[in-house]
Design an enzyme around this catalytic site. Structure first.
Site, mmCIF file in Angstrom:
data_model
loop_
_atom_site.group_PDB
_atom_site.id
_atom_site.type_symbol
_atom_site.label_atom_id
_atom_site.label_comp_id
_atom_site.label_asym_id
_atom_site.label_seq_id
_atom_site.Cartn_x
_atom_site.Cartn_y
_atom_site.Cartn_z
ATOM 1 N N GLY A 275 17.918 18.362 -22.354
ATOM 2 C CA GLY A 275 19.241 16.928 -23.149
ATOM 3 C C GLY A 275 20.545 16.725 -22.422
ATOM 4 N N GLN B 142 28.956 14.748 -20.086
ATOM 5 C CA GLN B 142 28.337 15.430 -19.257
ATOM 6 C C GLN B 142 28.252 14.652 -18.477
ATOM 7 O OE1 GLN B 142 24.689 17.437 -21.431
ATOM 8 N NE2 GLN B 142 25.060 18.722 -19.745
ATOM 9 N N CYS C 226 22.249 25.213 -19.503
ATOM 10 C CA CYS C 226 23.324 24.512 -19.891
ATOM 11 C C CYS C 226 22.930 23.085 -18.300
ATOM 12 C CB CYS C 226 24.824 24.173 -19.928
ATOM 13 S SG CYS C 226 25.258 22.823 -20.409
ATOM 14 N N LEU C 227 22.889 21.353 -18.031
ATOM 15 C CA LEU C 227 22.628 21.102 -17.077
ATOM 16 C C LEU C 227 24.319 21.099 -16.361
ATOM 17 C CD1 LEU C 227 20.139 18.208 -17.887
ATOM 18 C CD2 LEU C 227 20.158 20.336 -16.197
ATOM 19 N N HIS D 278 23.572 22.271 -29.821
ATOM 20 C CA HIS D 278 23.977 22.463 -28.095
ATOM 21 C C HIS D 278 25.115 20.591 -27.914
ATOM 22 C CE1 HIS D 278 23.556 23.923 -23.892
ATOM 23 N NE2 HIS D 278 24.303 22.658 -23.636
ATOM 24 N N GLU D 279 23.973 20.055 -27.461
ATOM 25 C CA GLU D 279 25.184 18.473 -27.817
ATOM 26 C C GLU D 279 25.856 17.802 -28.031
ATOM 27 O OE1 GLU D 279 23.477 18.022 -24.695
ATOM 28 O OE2 GLU D 279 22.154 19.034 -24.978
ATOM 29 N N HIS E 168 28.491 19.067 -27.512
ATOM 30 C CA HIS E 168 29.776 19.032 -25.788
ATOM 31 C C HIS E 168 30.288 17.931 -25.874
ATOM 32 C CE1 HIS E 168 27.482 20.721 -21.892
ATOM 33 N NE2 HIS E 168 26.427 20.802 -23.306
#
Ligand code: ZN
Length: 170
Positions: A46, A51, A91-92, A133-134, A137
């Site tokens: 995701g 991000q 997480c990226l 999670h997204e 963000h």
């Protein structure tokens, strides 16, 4: 399509509150396509626009094994969340760090797709966790915010050290 730079914690832009998309036009579709390419390249499941430094409520997700089921969530909203379970997240924007976070196990959500069409879907398992999670963000929230202050400080130190090392190497 183009690869976008993924911001790394503690970049302050990760704390920005993303604004709703007012019109799904070609610019938004280009962002969606670039985000998908960037997510696949980074082997993530995701990615939120926050991000990549774009403060708009756009998310892409693909939790499939074959990496062939892209989901586009524009202005996503959780309508209903039920159950609770703790599971490991990464997480990226926080590379190499994983920890357990408690999330709802099932969510019902609504969003706009790549064509600006509204849809509703129920999700569970990894997809349900990923959606929460997204959306976090988009509100400037990271999964490490659910951890203890001590752990968060350790993560911050580790990321700052990583940045110094990368900086020294280039
Ligand atoms: Zn993330």
């Amino acid at each position: 399509m183009a690869l976008l730079d993924i911001l790394i914690y503690p970049d302050p832009r990760l704390r920005e509150q993303a604004a709703p998309v007012t019109r799904v036009d070609d610019g938004v579709r280009r962002l969606v396509d670039d985000m998908l390419e960037t997510m696949y390249e980074a082997r993530g499941i995701g990615l939120a626009a926050t991000q990549v430094g774009v403060a708009q409520r756009v998310v892409v997700i693909d939790v499939s094994e074959e990496r062939d089921q892209p989901r586009v969530l524009i202005n996503p909203e959780i309508l209903e969340a039920t159950g609770e379970a703790s599971g490991e997240e990464g997480c990226l924007s926080i590379p190499g760090y994983y920890d357990d976070v408690a999330r709802a196990t099932r969510v019902r959500y609504q969003a706009l797709d790549r064509n600006g069409e509204a849809y509703e879907e129920s999700a569970e398992g990894t997809l349900a966790v990923c959606i929460q999670h997204e959306i976090d963000h988009l509100d400037g929230r990271l999964f490490i915010d659910y951890l203890s202050e001590l752990k968060r400080k350790r993560v911050r130190k580790r990321m700052e050290k990583r940045e110094r090392q990368l900086g020294a190497a280039s």
